[in-house]
Design a protein around this motif. Structure first.
Motif, short mmCIF file in Angstrom:
data_model
loop_
_atom_site.label_atom_id
_atom_site.label_comp_id
_atom_site.label_asym_id
_atom_site.label_seq_id
_atom_site.Cartn_x
_atom_site.Cartn_y
_atom_site.Cartn_z
N LEU A 36 60.54 -31.98 -0.24
CA LEU A 36 60.89 -30.87 0.47
C LEU A 36 59.81 -30.50 1.48
O LEU A 36 58.69 -30.31 1.15
CB LEU A 36 61.52 -29.69 0.09
N THR A 42 73.70 -28.40 -1.96
CA THR A 42 73.42 -27.56 -3.13
C THR A 42 74.36 -26.46 -3.32
O THR A 42 74.79 -26.52 -4.34
CB THR A 42 71.98 -26.68 -3.10
N TYR A 49 70.04 -29.02 3.07
CA TYR A 49 69.68 -29.04 1.53
C TYR A 49 70.62 -27.78 0.98
O TYR A 49 71.25 -28.03 -0.07
CB TYR A 49 68.18 -28.54 1.23
N GLU A 89 66.64 -29.35 7.92
CA GLU A 89 66.59 -29.68 6.83
C GLU A 89 66.95 -28.76 5.71
O GLU A 89 67.60 -29.09 4.73
CB GLU A 89 64.96 -30.09 6.62
N ARG A 126 61.41 -25.35 2.34
CA ARG A 126 61.43 -24.64 1.04
C ARG A 126 61.13 -23.30 1.19
O ARG A 126 61.93 -22.57 0.60
CB ARG A 126 60.26 -25.32 0.03
#
Length: 346
Positions: free
Chosen positions: A212, A188, A184, A180, A217
Motif C-alpha cells: 500500500l 476489505t 482497498y 487506491e 494507508r
C-alpha cells in the motif's frame, strides 16, 4: 391541590368532561352557554357557569383574559387524560396508511422516516422516532476530493443507505491514492460491518504495508477512525411534519408555534426527552409545563417505547403537538405506530 376526579360531584365531572372535550375539538375557550346546550345537560348557563367557577378554583379550568369562556389547565388535562379519557382505536384505514408507508422499499432509515411521516399526517402533529444507530452492512467505500487537504469519505450500505464524513488528507495526497484507498476498503469491508472489520483491517494494513502507498494507508486509517469516533451508539432521531403544527388555530398564537419550531431544532434535547420514556411500560404523556423542554410553547408530547420480541426496548416513537390535541385518538395511534416500528426493526 385539586381532589381526584372521583371526588368531584357527578355534575362537576360531566361539565368538566364536556368542557375539556369541547376545547380539544375546537382549540378555543368554552362558554357556559355552549355546555348548557349540549344533549343531556338540563342546566341553565348560570348553573354551568357556577360549576365552571368551582372547577377554576380547583385549578382544573382557567379563563383567558380575552374570553369569557374557559379552557383546561395543564393540570386539568392531566386529570382528564389519566381518569376520564376513552381511547379510540385507530381505524382500519389509519392502520393501513401507517403499515403501507412502513412497507415502502428503501433503507431502514427511509422506512422509519416514511412511518413517522404517516403518523404525523394522521395525528396532525410532528411525528418522531428514535432508534439506536444500526451499523450498516458495507457495499462500497470511496473518497471524493474536496480540496487539497480534505476529502469526503462515502460509505454505501447493502440496503442503499449512504453515510459520509469529511476527513483530513495527509500532506501531498495524490488523486490516485484516494482511488487506491477506496478500492482497498471496498474489497476489505464489503459484506461486513465496520465493527467486524476494524481489528482485522489493522492487521491487514500491517501485513500489507509494502503493498500500500503510505498516503493511502494513512487515509484508510483516518477514514475508519472517523466512523469509530463518531459513536456507533449515537441514536437516529427523525422528526417529520413540523408544518402540521401551523394549523388554523395556530394563526392566533404564532408566537407559541414559533417557540415550538425553535425547540424542535434542538435534536439532542428531544433525544433526551424521548429517552426518558424508554423505561416505562405504557405510553408516556407530557402535558405543557410538565415537560421543561416544551414548557415555553405550551406543547404536549406523547411517547411510546418500542420493544423487540424479547421485550428489550429498541427505540421510542412519539408526537409533539399543542396541548389541545385529541389525546383519545392520538395515544392509540402512537401505540400502533410503535408496534409497526418494532416489526420494522425485527
Amino acid at each position: 391541590m385539586a381532589p381526584p376526579i372521583t371526588e368531584l360531584s357527578e355534575r362537576a365531572r360531566d361539565i368538566f368532561r364536556a368542557t375539556v372535550e369541547a376545547y380539544l375539538d375546537s382549540g378555543l375557550p368554552v362558554g357556559s352557554r355552549t355546555i348548557s346546550r349540549l344533549p343531556g345537560f338540563n342546566l341553565s348557563p348560570a348553573s354551568v357557569r357556577n360549576v365552571m367557577q368551582d372547577l377554576e378554583e380547583l385549578g382544573l379550568l382557567a379563563a383567558p383574559h380575552t374570553s369569557a369562556g374557559r379552557m383546561p389547565t395543564d393540570f386539568g388535562l392531566r386529570l382528564f387524560v389519566d381518569g376520564m379519557m376513552h381511547a379510540l382505536e385507530p381505524s382500519s384505514e389509519e392502520r393501513a396508511a401507517i403499515e403501507s408507508r412502513a412497507g415502502e422499499a428503501g433503507s431502514i432509515e427511509e422506512a422509519l422516516s416514511n412511518t413517522t411521516a404517516a403518523l404525523s399526517g394522521l395525528s396532525a402533529c410532528a411525528g418522531m422516532v428514535m432508534v439506536p444507530k444500526r451499523e450498516m452492512i458495507v457495499r462500497q467505500f470511496s473518497f471524493v476530493p474536496l480540496s487539497q487537504d480534505k476529502a469526503l469519505a462515502v460509505l454505501v450500505g447493502e440496503d442503499g443507505g449512504i453515510e459520509n464524513r469529511v476527513v483530513d488528507l495527509p500532506p501531498g495526497m495524490a488523486p490516485s491514492a484516494l482511488v487506491e484507498a477506496g478500492n482497498y476498503l471496498t474489497a476489505t469491508l464489503a459484506g461486513s460491518t465496520l465493527a467486524e472489520v476494524r481489528a482485522r483491517l489493522v492487521r491487514r494494513i500491517d501485513a500489507e504495508r509494502n503493498a500500500l502507498d503510505a498516503a493511502a494507508r494513512a487515509l484508510i486509517e483516518r477514514g475508519i477512525a472517523t466512523w469509530t469516533q463518531d459513536g456507533d451508539a449515537r441514536p437516529v432521531l427523525i422528526v417529520r411534519g413540523q408544518a402540521r403544527l401551523l394549523d388554523e388555530a395556530a394563526s392566533e398564537d404564532l408566537e407559541r408555534v414559533r417557540l415550538l419550531l425553535d425547540e424542535l431544532e434542538g435534536k439532542q434535547e428531544i433525544a433526551r426527552l424521548l429517552d426518558s420514556a424508554r423505561d416505562g411500560e405504557a405510553t408516556r404523556i407530557f402535558i405543557g409545563s410538565e415537560n421543561k423542554l416544551f414548557a415555553l410553547s405550551g406543547s404536549s408530547v406523547i411517547a411510546k417505547p418500542v420493544r423487540a420480541l424479547d421485550g428489550q426496548v429498541v427505540g421510542v416513537v412519539g408526537v409533539i403537538g399543542p396541548t389541545r390535541l385529541n389525546y383519545a385518538r392520538v395515544v392509540p395511534m402512537v401505540d400502533f405506530t410503535a408496534a409497526t416500528v418494532a416489526r420494522l426493526l425485527g
